[in-house]
Design an enzyme around this catalytic site. Sequence first.
Site, short mmCIF file in Angstrom:
data_model
loop_
_atom_site.label_atom_id
_atom_site.label_comp_id
_atom_site.label_asym_id
_atom_site.label_seq_id
_atom_site.Cartn_x
_atom_site.Cartn_y
_atom_site.Cartn_z
N ARG A 97 2.08 -76.80 8.83
CA ARG A 97 2.37 -75.47 8.31
C ARG A 97 3.39 -74.70 9.16
NH1 ARG A 97 -3.09 -71.86 9.63
NH2 ARG A 97 -3.48 -72.68 11.71
N HIS A 167 -4.89 -74.79 2.11
CA HIS A 167 -5.67 -73.64 2.59
C HIS A 167 -5.30 -72.39 1.77
CE1 HIS A 167 -7.19 -70.65 5.38
NE2 HIS A 167 -7.46 -71.54 6.32
N ASP A 211 -17.77 -68.89 6.15
CA ASP A 211 -16.91 -69.98 6.61
C ASP A 211 -17.69 -71.28 6.47
OD1 ASP A 211 -14.95 -71.52 7.75
OD2 ASP A 211 -14.83 -70.41 9.64
N GLU A 270 -10.42 -73.89 -0.33
CA GLU A 270 -9.51 -74.90 0.20
C GLU A 270 -9.98 -76.29 -0.21
OE1 GLU A 270 -9.38 -74.11 4.46
OE2 GLU A 270 -9.96 -72.05 4.05
#
Length: 296
Positions: A97, A167, A211, A270
Amino acid sequence: MMEELNGRFGIEGQVVFRAGPSGVFVDVENDGARAMIALQGAQVVDWVPRGEAPVIWLSRDAKFAEGKSIRGGAPVCWPWFGPHRSELSFPAHGFARTVPWEVIETRALADGSTRLIFRLKGTEASRTQWPHATQLENHITVGKTLEVDLVTRNFGNESVTIGQALHTYFSVGDIRKVSLHGLDGRPYLDKVDGFSRKIQGGEVTFAGETDRIYLDSTGDCIIADPVLGRSIRIAKRGSASTVVWNPWDEKADKMGDMGENGWLEMLCVENANAADDVRSLAPGAEHHLWVSYRVE
Ligand code: BG6
């Protein structure tokens, strides 16, 4: 450089390359949608199907700088997901990324959508961190549906194991009112509870930092958003893990690039090869992590 890129890969009225704050950006427009892609990271930062509100969330405080990840859009995490297993100094979520990619092809498809193919170029640092003869391409198709196909090829003589994720940050009206469908009954690792293993009961709703790595999850997910009055269908192939993330207020404040109350308006879903879903590629093999998004 821009002239050369537009000469080779520009499509009149459809694909335009331009200089931006962290390198080259591509504007895509067709009958189905418009989109913006950063060449650094081959990262979709905007996708707006015609007649819809933006689907992809980009932080108001996103920092665009060479070598820095952009907060928002659809970052490509590769060749590992999360922290590196043994080297703590290596970047979280891999280097894909934050490095430059090159354009391989752009094409106007017969159905009115636009296909763009990018290939990771890598840097000296990334080659040190990942000394393997692999190739990563990102095939992005922009239209009423957004499709992303991450293609890893192993050209080496030994097997390699990759972890990865697309993501994606989705734009939502109010995270506290959103529900995520498609994960009922799936086991997950709860990162905010010391990675303890739990089972999802019903749809996922959000009331605090979330998460999680959902395991054995190969089906579609749907983000139901009563505030924006829409559902986003997320489909995938080549992935049996799904990460669901929202940092909530305190963590978002500490991150410094989420924008004021930005956490209220985003949800990351994701499609991944994470945890026990990492993939081993034999010499000569290739793996596709394919996803599609559509507003319903
Ligand atoms: C998620 C992880 O995928 O990415 C979270 O599960 C992490 O733990 C988040 O905080 C953001 O990561 P980064 O590196 O973009 O700040």
